[in-house]
Design a protein around this motif. Structure first.
Motif, mmCIF file in Angstrom:
data_model
loop_
_atom_site.group_PDB
_atom_site.id
_atom_site.type_symbol
_atom_site.label_atom_id
_atom_site.label_comp_id
_atom_site.label_asym_id
_atom_site.label_seq_id
_atom_site.Cartn_x
_atom_site.Cartn_y
_atom_site.Cartn_z
ATOM 1 N N TRP A 20 -19.883 4.107 27.920
ATOM 2 C CA TRP A 20 -20.949 3.448 28.676
ATOM 3 C C TRP A 20 -22.030 2.908 27.738
ATOM 4 O O TRP A 20 -22.559 1.810 27.950
ATOM 5 N N GLU A 70 -15.708 2.978 39.625
ATOM 6 C CA GLU A 70 -16.684 1.955 39.247
ATOM 7 C C GLU A 70 -16.598 1.652 37.756
ATOM 8 O O GLU A 70 -16.762 0.500 37.329
ATOM 9 N N GLU A 125 -16.581 -2.134 36.715
ATOM 10 C CA GLU A 125 -17.806 -2.661 36.112
ATOM 11 C C GLU A 125 -17.543 -3.233 34.722
ATOM 12 O O GLU A 125 -18.065 -4.300 34.367
ATOM 13 N N ARG A 126 -16.764 -2.524 33.919
ATOM 14 C CA ARG A 126 -16.511 -2.985 32.551
ATOM 15 C C ARG A 126 -15.844 -4.357 32.541
ATOM 16 O O ARG A 126 -16.112 -5.189 31.678
ATOM 17 N N LEU A 147 -18.511 -7.062 33.773
ATOM 18 C CA LEU A 147 -19.526 -7.353 32.771
ATOM 19 C C LEU A 147 -18.959 -8.121 31.579
ATOM 20 O O LEU A 147 -19.679 -8.863 30.922
ATOM 21 N N LEU A 159 -20.836 -4.614 43.066
ATOM 22 C CA LEU A 159 -20.349 -5.219 41.826
ATOM 23 C C LEU A 159 -19.507 -6.464 42.080
ATOM 24 O O LEU A 159 -19.533 -7.413 41.294
ATOM 25 N N TYR A 185 -28.124 -1.687 42.127
ATOM 26 C CA TYR A 185 -27.265 -2.077 43.244
ATOM 27 C C TYR A 185 -28.019 -2.949 44.241
ATOM 28 O O TYR A 185 -27.489 -3.923 44.775
#
Length: 929
Positions: free
Chosen positions: A139, A172, A176-177, A180, A214, A248
């Motif tokens: 992260w 997530e 998310e990775r 992004l 997301l 969020y």
């Protein structure tokens, strides 16, 4: 004063049960002090952990760091005083703290990596999996946009166990990775990965809101607009019920900004603004500020920079332009600080790209039929006099919001227009109306503008009468109208007479008010002004409807008003004239005449007809279809009609309810739920104010909302809504409504195995049904109560209640005959279970057989077969496997293959055949033993 360990433990449990807020935080802070003073290290450890969570929820993330450091040092200093629970908690907390450190740019990378090294050493020394360590490292690499390092850590995380399939937060990570990274291939993978979650095919122990947030912009950019709207609504609903990071909320705001839903985005921004100044987590602050700036930049570019934004529940206010500058500055400054810490430009580049991103689509409807809000665009360069002329034009058409915008556009008026500006401001804004009217009237008088002076005096007097200040206002209007009559100008006289009549009406002088209206009508007809003709007719018709004059008189006046407002191209007033006619037809007991009129108007409307009129007529046709039992057929009309009203911010709570009814009838439970939820509190508030035409509508809406939650499997939400309806019904002694809420409420308790709650609810429902004289439902509820009591283990009480239920069933009237089998079926089913639990097997077998017969009479084959199975099992317990065998064979033949009932019956048949073989004794061919 010192406290015992038991007292402090009770305080900790109390704090954990409390809702998040200042009271919980204060209690935990007090608890930590007492635990430290008493040397209760394990209790202090647990209290600090809970206090860190409370600080985080309260946006004070930095305060968690010293709490963790103290716990870590205490653990190292006294290892013998702590057990496996503290060891596990410390490891989880360490991973979270290391991630949080990276969200503060003032904490150097050396400090962060040092924490990781210490954390990894501790994990390895204890022989623990490094899964959390790799996740935290991954992260931090993602935050620094170091994608090679992020990929390496991700692979290590996967190898060490990877995601927990029940955790939305682990899922997530995977989505998310990819989002992004932003390249087409990664986003495509994210869309494919998130697809089953967005469709509801994959669920977790917590709501999927993080995934939905997301994926909002990726879905929209992929052209999957309907899915994006659904994800937005689902996320919004879930986030009402939980605490989520600011990011969020920011994702929703940015999505709204880039899809033409600025008003929805502004509403979401207001909800979070109050807490933003105290948000002490720089990464979250940067992300939210960026999203807010994206929205506010669009509003400023649309000419709305001077509008005021107020934080909900707070006195904090900004102009749109001021807040935009503040948010953008915050985002850019924090990005620069992160880049300085990380030695890159990645964050700044990303923030700058987001701030200047073009819209994804011009407008994405967030609900079926939604339209982009209609906003008046004032032509640039209009001189002040033209702006005031336009404001007067809108004010005469009873469009105060539009008139107000033109007045505001003037700014500071030139001296010769100051009186007009003040008068129009008073007409469109009640604040300081009296002072403005008085100032304007005096300014007109001093300028020698007698006509404007007299008309403004009429308006002032009329305003005073409306405030119940008749002794001041009525003489003022009476004098001014008398002077206007001397001018001989029909238009001015008609305006004055209309204001005079309204003043007389407020003062209770009704006959005189009617006479004055008649004078006004003569002058309006003489000047031929359609706005005046329509306004006078609409006013008189409204009064006559209120005073219960013959409907034909009112309908005639409504038609006069309709024709006049149509000629004046005044759609809002035209709609009000239609509404007057509708009310008169309903009072006359002939609503179908109005429905016929609506059908005729829709069939003959030209393409150029005002959208407001078309929307109104379609809405009214939709309501008529609902009343005629064709709710599903009403959906298209209601979507169009309510959508048009919403585009002007003029929709009503009643419209929302009718739309929810149509959605439900069309089988669109999720849309019905969203719509009913949007207006639930609004309807409750209107009823409290006495402004709801049908007060029960608030309860009907909540019943519909609860039913939709139930259909969609949202049992906790369904329980909450049914409880609200039940409480309302109790408060108003409405037994019928109470029964409508209690029956499904009890069934949900049944479904959730909350047997004591189910029993109590069935008991109250039985009493309500008995009070209504519905002996069938009362008997069913008593029988269901008995079954729930048996499931709690209280067989004695269950038998007592069952006796009441069977007595009620035995006394049922022969008519209506069609209701008897259902009541018998449910009563006998409960009796079979309760009597079986009491060991009264012969009676239980009898009730099971009778229940099966009754269920077949009403076509409930599955329930009938289930009772056959209970009958068979009871016969086996009675020592009659010979009677059970044919029943079990019939069940096996009737039940579908691989169903639980088929499998259970097959096992029971095998056991029964074995029992039959044993009871038959050794066969003749068996060898001697």
């Amino acid at each position: 004063m010192s406290r015992s360990g038991a007292e402090l433990a009770a305080m900790l449990e109390q704090a954990r049960r409390m809702g998040h807020g200042e009271a919980q935080t204060a209690l935990l802070e007090d608890l930590v002090r007492h635990a430290d003073a008493g040397g209760l290290h394990r209790l202090a450890f647990a209290a600090r952990r809970s206090l860190a969570n409370a600080y985080s929820v309260g946006r004070q993330w930095d305060k968690a760091f010293p709490l963790f450091s103290r716990c870590l040092s205490e653990y190292d200093a006294r290892p013998g005083e702590f057990g496996p629970e503290e060891d596990w908690s410390l490891r989880n907390w360490y991973a979270s703290i290391a991630q949080s450190m990276a969200e503060f740019p003032e904490i150097s990378l050396a400090q962060i990596y040092g924490a990781f090294e210490d954390m990894e050493r501790r994990f390895r020394a204890g022989g623990h999996s490094l899964r959390q360590v790799y996740d935290a490292r991954r992260w931090v690499a993602q935050l620094a946009r170091d994608w090679p390092e992020e990929e390496r850590c991700h692979q290590q995380w996967e190898a060490a166990g990877g995601p927990d399939p029940d955790s939305v937060w682990d899922f997530e990570v995977q989505v998310e990775r990819l989002v992004l990274r932003g390249d087409d291939a990664s986003v495509a993978r994210a869309l494919a990965l998130a697809g089953p979650v967005l469709a509801g095919e994959v669920t977790f122990t917590e709501p999927s809101a993080p995934i939905q947030c997301l994926m909002l912009l990726p879905l929209a950019r992929a052209g999957r607009l309907e899915e994006a709207a659904k994800a937005f609504n689902r996320a919004r609903r879930a986030m009402y019920q939980g605490v989520y990071r600011y990011e969020y909320g920011g994702m929703k705001i940015e999505f709204c900004a880039l899809t033409g839903n600025e008003e929805t985005g502004l509403s979401a921004l207001r909800e979070q603004l109050a807490g933003f100044p105290t948000l002490n987590r720089p990464n979250g602050k940067m992300e939210f500020a960026t999203a807010a700036a994206v929205l506010l930049r669009r509003l400023t570019a649309a000419g709305r920079g001077d509008e005021t934004v107020r934080a909900n529940g707070s006195d904090l206010t900004w102009s749109v332009a001021e807040l935009c500058h503040e948010m953008e500055s915050t985002a850019r400054d924090l990005a620069a600080r992160f880049d300085a810490r990380n030695g890159t430009t990645c964050q700044g580049d990303r923030i700058r790209a987001r701030l200047t991103a073009p819209p994804v689509v011009d407008f994405l409807p967030l609900s079926p039929g939604a339209r982009r809000p209609v906003r008046l665009e004032i032509p640039p360069g209009l001189p002040p006099e033209a702006l005031l002329d336009r404001a007067e034009w809108h004010e005469r058409r009873d469009e105060p919001a539009l008139a107000r915008r033109y007045v505001a556009a003037v700014g500071t008026p030139p001296p010769h227009l100051a009186a007009r500006h003040a008068e129009l401001t008073a007409l469109t804004d009640s604040e300081q109306a009296e002072e403005r009217f008085r100032w304007a009237a005096e300014a007109y008088r001093q300028a020698g503008d007698q006509q404007r002076y007299l008309l403004c005096t009429c308006r002032l007097g009329n305003w005073l009468c409306k405030q119940d200040r008749f002794h001041e206002g009525l003489p003022m209007v009476t004098w001014a109208v008398g002077e206007l009559r001397r001018t001989g100008r029909h238009e001015l006289i008609a305006r004055g007479e209309l204001l005079h009549a309204r003043s007389l009406s407020w003062a209770g002088k009704v006959p005189k008010a009617y006479q004055t209206l008649a004078n006004g009508v003569r002058h309006a007809l003489a000047c031929g002004d359609p706005i005046l003709i329509g306004s006078l007719a609409l006013t008189e018709g409204t009064w006559r409807e209120f005073d219960r004059f013959p409907p034909a008189q009112v309908i005639g006046l409504a038609d006069t008003a309709r024709q006049a407002f149509a000629a004046a191209a005044s759609p809002g007033q035209l709609v009000r004239a239609f509404e007057l006619r509708r009310r008169s037809h309903e009072r006359a007991g002939a609503p179908h005449h109005f429905t016929d009129l609506v059908e005729h108007e829709l069939a003959t409307l030209p393409p150029s007809a005002p959208a407001q009129l078309r929307g109104y007529l379609r809405y009214r046709r939709g309501v008529a279809l609902i009343l005629s039992g064709r709710a599903a057929d009403a959906l298209d009309d209601l979507i169009d009609g309510v959508g048009e009203a919403r585009s002007r911010d003029a929709d009503t709570a009643e419209q929302g309810y009718q739309l929810a009814v149509a959605y439900r009838a069309a089988g669109r439970a999720e849309d019905a739920m969203e719509t009913a939820a949007d207006v639930a509190a609004w309807l409750d508030h209107l009823r409290e104010l006495g402004k709801l035409a049908e007060p029960d509508m608030a309860d009907w809406n909540r019943l519909l909302l609860a039913e939709c939650h139930q259909i969609l499997g949202h049992h906790a939400s369904a329980l909450e809504e049914y409880e609200k309806v039940a409480a309302s019904a109790r408060g108003r002694n409405d037994a019928r409504l109470l029964l409508q809420a209690l029956m499904p409420l009890a069934k949900i308790h049944d479904l959730l195995d909350e047997d004591a709650e189910a029993a109590a609810t069935y008991r109250e429902a039985a009493d309500a049904a008995a009070g209504l004289g519905d002996v069938h439902v009362a008997a069913i509820c008593r029988a269901s109560e008995a079954l729930s009591l048996q499931r709690t283990g209280d067989v004695e009480r269950a038998l007592a209640v069952l006796a009441q239920a069977e007595a009620m069933t035995g006394a049922l009237p022969a008519e209506p005959a069609e209701r008897l089998p259902q009541t018998w079926a449910i009563t006998f089913r409960s009796a079979a279970h309760v009597l079986s639990a009491a060991g009264r097997l012969q009676e239980a077998a009898d009730r099971a057989a009778r229940a099966a017969t009754a269920f077949r009479q009403v076509g409930e084959v599955t329930d009938a077969t289930t009772m056959d199975f209970l009958h068979a099992r009871t016969l086996v317990r009675l020592g009659r496997p010979d009677l059970a065998e044919p029943l079990l064979r019939a069940i096996i033949e009737a039940a579908g293959q691989e169903t639980p009932l088929h499998q259970a019956a097959a096992r029971a048949l095998a056991e029964t055949l074995e029992q039959l073989r044993r009871s038959a004794g050794p066969s003749r061919s068996a060898p001697n033993g």
